[in-house]
Design an enzyme around this catalytic site. Structure first.
Site, PDB file in Angstrom:
ATOM      1  N   GLU A  80     -12.532   2.814  17.397  1.00  0.00           N
ATOM      2  CA  GLU A  80     -13.348   2.530  15.997  1.00  0.00           C
ATOM      3  C   GLU A  80     -14.151   1.376  16.271  1.00  0.00           C
ATOM      4  OE1 GLU A  80     -10.266   2.154  12.841  1.00  0.00           O
ATOM      5  OE2 GLU A  80     -11.136   0.317  12.665  1.00  0.00           O
TER       6      GLU A  80
ATOM      7  N   GLN B   5     -13.306   2.198   5.489  1.00  0.00           N
ATOM      8  CA  GLN B   5     -13.831   1.835   4.196  1.00  0.00           C
ATOM      9  C   GLN B   5     -12.745   1.819   3.027  1.00  0.00           C
ATOM     10  OE1 GLN B   5     -16.634   5.474   3.777  1.00  0.00           O
ATOM     11  NE2 GLN B   5     -15.752   5.359   1.739  1.00  0.00           N
ATOM     12  N   ALA B   6     -11.706   2.194   3.359  1.00  0.00           N
ATOM     13  CA  ALA B   6     -10.428   2.343   2.300  1.00  0.00           C
ATOM     14  C   ALA B   6     -10.448   1.118   1.343  1.00  0.00           C
ATOM     15  CB  ALA B   6      -9.045   2.432   2.950  1.00  0.00           C
ATOM     16  N   PHE B   7     -10.764  -0.336   1.887  1.00  0.00           N
ATOM     17  CA  PHE B   7     -10.670  -1.536   1.252  1.00  0.00           C
ATOM     18  C   PHE B   7     -11.771  -1.532   0.209  1.00  0.00           C
ATOM     19  CE2 PHE B   7     -14.084  -4.136   2.822  1.00  0.00           C
ATOM     20  CZ  PHE B   7     -14.367  -3.295   4.039  1.00  0.00           C
TER      21      PHE B   7
ATOM     22  N   THR C 273      -4.528   5.327   7.391  1.00  0.00           N
ATOM     23  CA  THR C 273      -5.493   4.251   6.837  1.00  0.00           C
ATOM     24  C   THR C 273      -4.948   2.783   7.193  1.00  0.00           C
ATOM     25  OG1 THR C 273      -4.478   4.179   4.720  1.00  0.00           O
ATOM     26  CG2 THR C 273      -6.323   5.582   4.726  1.00  0.00           C
TER      27      THR C 273
ATOM     28  N   ASP D 193      -8.916   6.964   8.399  1.00  0.00           N
ATOM     29  CA  ASP D 193      -9.890   5.927   8.039  1.00  0.00           C
ATOM     30  C   ASP D 193      -9.887   4.751   9.427  1.00  0.00           C
ATOM     31  OD1 ASP D 193     -11.721   4.499   5.941  1.00  0.00           O
ATOM     32  OD2 ASP D 193     -10.103   3.023   6.188  1.00  0.00           O
TER      33      ASP D 193
ATOM     34  N   ILE E  82       0.906  -1.207  -0.057  1.00  0.00           N
ATOM     35  CA  ILE E  82       0.160  -0.045  -0.085  1.00  0.00           C
ATOM     36  C   ILE E  82       0.959   1.297  -0.036  1.00  0.00           C
ATOM     37  CG2 ILE E  82      -1.762   1.442   1.421  1.00  0.00           C
ATOM     38  CD1 ILE E  82      -2.703  -1.327   2.434  1.00  0.00           C
TER      39      ILE E  82
ATOM     40  N   ARG F 199      -3.578   1.441  10.909  1.00  0.00           N
ATOM     41  CA  ARG F 199      -4.520   1.125  12.030  1.00  0.00           C
ATOM     42  C   ARG F 199      -4.615   2.137  13.085  1.00  0.00           C
ATOM     43  NH1 ARG F 199      -6.260  -2.176   9.329  1.00  0.00           N
ATOM     44  NH2 ARG F 199      -6.196  -4.431   9.549  1.00  0.00           N
TER      45      ARG F 199
HETATM   46  P1  NAD Z   1       2.573  -4.772   3.591  1.00  0.00           P
HETATM   47  O1  NAD Z   1       3.083  -6.108   4.443  1.00  0.00           O
HETATM   48  O2  NAD Z   1       2.774  -4.993   2.102  1.00  0.00           O
HETATM   49  O3  NAD Z   1       3.753  -3.671   4.170  1.00  0.00           O
HETATM   50  C1  NAD Z   1       3.971  -3.292   5.385  1.00  0.00           C
HETATM   51  C2  NAD Z   1       5.122  -2.585   5.241  1.00  0.00           C
HETATM   52  O4  NAD Z   1       5.432  -1.846   6.616  1.00  0.00           O
HETATM   53  C3  NAD Z   1       6.558  -3.381   5.157  1.00  0.00           C
HETATM   54  O5  NAD Z   1       7.124  -2.843   4.043  1.00  0.00           O
HETATM   55  C4  NAD Z   1       7.180  -3.557   6.464  1.00  0.00           C
HETATM   56  O6  NAD Z   1       8.509  -3.636   6.172  1.00  0.00           O
HETATM   57  C5  NAD Z   1       6.846  -2.191   6.994  1.00  0.00           C
HETATM   58  N1  NAD Z   1       6.982  -2.190   8.441  1.00  0.00           N
HETATM   59  C6  NAD Z   1       6.763  -2.870   9.456  1.00  0.00           C
HETATM   60  N2  NAD Z   1       6.943  -2.339  10.545  1.00  0.00           N
HETATM   61  C7  NAD Z   1       7.072  -1.185  10.442  1.00  0.00           C
HETATM   62  C8  NAD Z   1       7.566   0.075  11.304  1.00  0.00           C
HETATM   63  N3  NAD Z   1       7.692  -0.410  12.850  1.00  0.00           N
HETATM   64  N4  NAD Z   1       7.896   1.169  10.803  1.00  0.00           N
HETATM   65  C9  NAD Z   1       7.835   1.245   9.407  1.00  0.00           C
HETATM   66  N5  NAD Z   1       7.544   0.329   8.528  1.00  0.00           N
HETATM   67  C10 NAD Z   1       7.166  -1.037   9.110  1.00  0.00           C
HETATM   68  O7  NAD Z   1       1.216  -4.465   4.132  1.00  0.00           O
HETATM   69  P2  NAD Z   1       0.244  -3.513   3.223  1.00  0.00           P
HETATM   70  O8  NAD Z   1      -0.541  -4.714   2.332  1.00  0.00           O
HETATM   71  O9  NAD Z   1       0.962  -2.512   2.756  1.00  0.00           O
HETATM   72  O10 NAD Z   1      -0.706  -3.142   4.374  1.00  0.00           O
HETATM   73  C11 NAD Z   1      -0.177  -2.065   5.412  1.00  0.00           C
HETATM   74  C12 NAD Z   1      -1.027  -2.026   6.532  1.00  0.00           C
HETATM   75  O11 NAD Z   1      -2.312  -1.493   6.065  1.00  0.00           O
HETATM   76  C13 NAD Z   1      -1.731  -3.475   7.029  1.00  0.00           C
HETATM   77  O12 NAD Z   1      -0.967  -3.878   7.797  1.00  0.00           O
HETATM   78  C14 NAD Z   1      -3.197  -3.007   7.526  1.00  0.00           C
HETATM   79  O13 NAD Z   1      -2.890  -2.391   9.096  1.00  0.00           O
HETATM   80  C15 NAD Z   1      -3.610  -1.514   6.796  1.00  0.00           C
HETATM   81  N6  NAD Z   1      -4.760  -1.603   5.958  1.00  0.00           N
HETATM   82  C16 NAD Z   1      -5.817  -1.134   6.072  1.00  0.00           C
HETATM   83  C17 NAD Z   1      -6.913  -1.159   5.223  1.00  0.00           C
HETATM   84  C18 NAD Z   1      -8.111  -0.390   5.524  1.00  0.00           C
HETATM   85  O14 NAD Z   1      -9.346  -0.722   4.829  1.00  0.00           O
HETATM   86  N7  NAD Z   1      -7.807   0.829   5.981  1.00  0.00           N
HETATM   87  C19 NAD Z   1      -6.766  -2.339   4.207  1.00  0.00           C
HETATM   88  C20 NAD Z   1      -5.778  -2.947   4.396  1.00  0.00           C
HETATM   89  C21 NAD Z   1      -4.734  -2.694   4.982  1.00  0.00           C
END
Ligand code: NAD
Length: 330
Positions: free
Chosen positions: A262, A295-297, A231, A257, A156, A233
């Site tokens: 929440e 709702q981002a997903f 967006t 988001d 993301i 957590r």
């Molecule tokens: P991903 O695993 O592809 O990428 C996460 C990145 O964060 C990795 O590159 C990792 O090295 C890095 N990371 C881990 N710990 C870290 C830290 N302490 N500081 C900085 N970087 C760190 O995950 P993604 O698919 O990109 O998703 C990221 C997050 O987005 C998910 O964990 C989830 O919490 C959130 N998310 C939110 C929604 C939504 O609807 N709002 C939907 C999907 C995911």
């Protein structure tokens, strides 16, 4: 393969039923009730359960599920911070997720929140509906030429880097592991990211180690007038510190988001309630804060990919395949 589906919304049923044709051996019963220790008892007789981000997957729920014969938990989301992984590991449960269903969907929503808050879109929309065509108080910030600071450059975060680049922004980032595909991004320390960014957007998972990473200390380091978007957590941000940063004018615009507390609200119509959660009520009172309810997903493409991956995982598990790769948490 019989799956009990918790927290089912109409869009879930639609997307899963549209993909189920590819997996005729899978039967799904949909429950609107959320997963918690009490509703976990309903899983007896099923092979797997399917849950979302707000499900209670604490030790007690996992133990009740295990006692009901459940060995496979299908998370129809990417994050898994709501799962007590130590207990799940001890019980030998398989936890699967959907790691990258539509990273662009979440990144596009992040930029929407940044724009909605820093260009006062919601305020402008409401004014015009009331035949108020005045512009006072709607002065925004141009993003072109500014610096975007992206925390977490996985799927993301990388998509968000591309969007920011497309807006003509300089992109800096912080991650524990650098993404080799982002040659236009400069990796910096977290402190440098705080001090240099005009827009900060969070895209890392929540762990105990980074709980409240955005706290008073971090906010004090940020540029005056910074735009802040989350967006990822809610637990990454100390909301009291965020609100203090808004009140002191350090933070000029906020798009959320996800936010602490929440769980009481997400995916529920509470339009007839008096909201007594102090954090939600306080956040909603700021004119420069735009909140959406996790709702981002929620795009057509995202929902289809979530349903397909979840059912494919269940199918392969039922076939006895040894599952591996990023879909497997445990
Ligand atoms: P991903 O695993 O592809 O990428 C996460 C990145 O964060 C990795 O590159 C990792 O090295 C890095 N990371 C881990 N710990 C870290 C830290 N302490 N500081 C900085 N970087 C760190 O995950 P993604 O698919 O990109 O998703 C990221 C997050 O987005 C998910 O964990 C989830 O919490 C959130 N998310 C939110 C929604 C939504 O609807 N709002 C939907 C999907 C995911």
């Amino acid at each position: 393969m019989k799956i009990l589906f918790y927290g089912a919304q109409s869009y879930d049923k639609k997307s899963f039923e549209s993909q189920r044709g590819h997996f005729p051996e899978i039967h799904i019963d949909y429950l609107e009730a959320e997963l918690n220790p009490m509703t976990a008892t309903l899983a007896k007789g099923y092979d797997a359960i399917c849950a979302f981000v707000n499900a209670d997957l604490s030790a007690l729920t996992l133990e009740v599920l295990f006692g009901s014969g459940i060995r496979l938990i299908l998370l129809r989301c990417a994050g898994y911070n709501n799962v007590n992984l130590n207990v799940a590991r001890e019980l030998g449960m398989t936890i699967a997720r959907v790691p990258g269903y539509s990273p662009e969907a979440i990144a596009e929503h992040s930029m929407s929140l940044a724009l909605a808050s820093c260009r006062h879109i919601c305020k402008g929309y409401n004014r015009v509906r009331e035949n108020d065509f005045s512009l006072n108080g709607l002065t925004g910030t141009t993003l072109h030429g500014k610096t975007a600071g992206i925390v977490g450059t996985g799927r993301i975060g990388a998509a968000m880097c591309h969007i920011c680049k497309g807006f003509g922004m300089d992109v800096i980032a912080y991650d524990l592991h650098q993404n080799p595909n982002l040659d236009f991004v400069e990796y910096v320390s977290l402190d440098e990211l705080y001090t240099q960014s005009d827009l900060i957007s969070l895209h890392c998972p929540l762990f105990e180690s980074n709980h409240h990473m955005i706290n008073e200390d971090a906010i004090n380091k940020m540029k005056d007038g910074v735009i802040f978007v989350n967006t990822a957590r809610g637990g990454l941000v100390d909301t009291q510190a965020l609100m203090a940063g808004i009140v002191s004018r350090k933070i000029s615009a906020v798009g959320l988001d996800v936010y602490e507390e929440e769980t009481n609200n997400a995916f529920i119509d509470r339009s007839n309630d008096i909201i007594d959660d102090t954090i939600t009520a306080q956040l909603l009172s700021f004119p420069n804060v735009v909140i959406t309810s996790h709702q981002a997903f929620l795009t057509q493409e995202g929902l289809e990919a979530i349903a397909w991956t979840t059912l494919d995982t269940a199918h392969r598990y039922a076939e006895g395949e040894k599952l591996k790769g990023p879909i497997i948490v445990l």
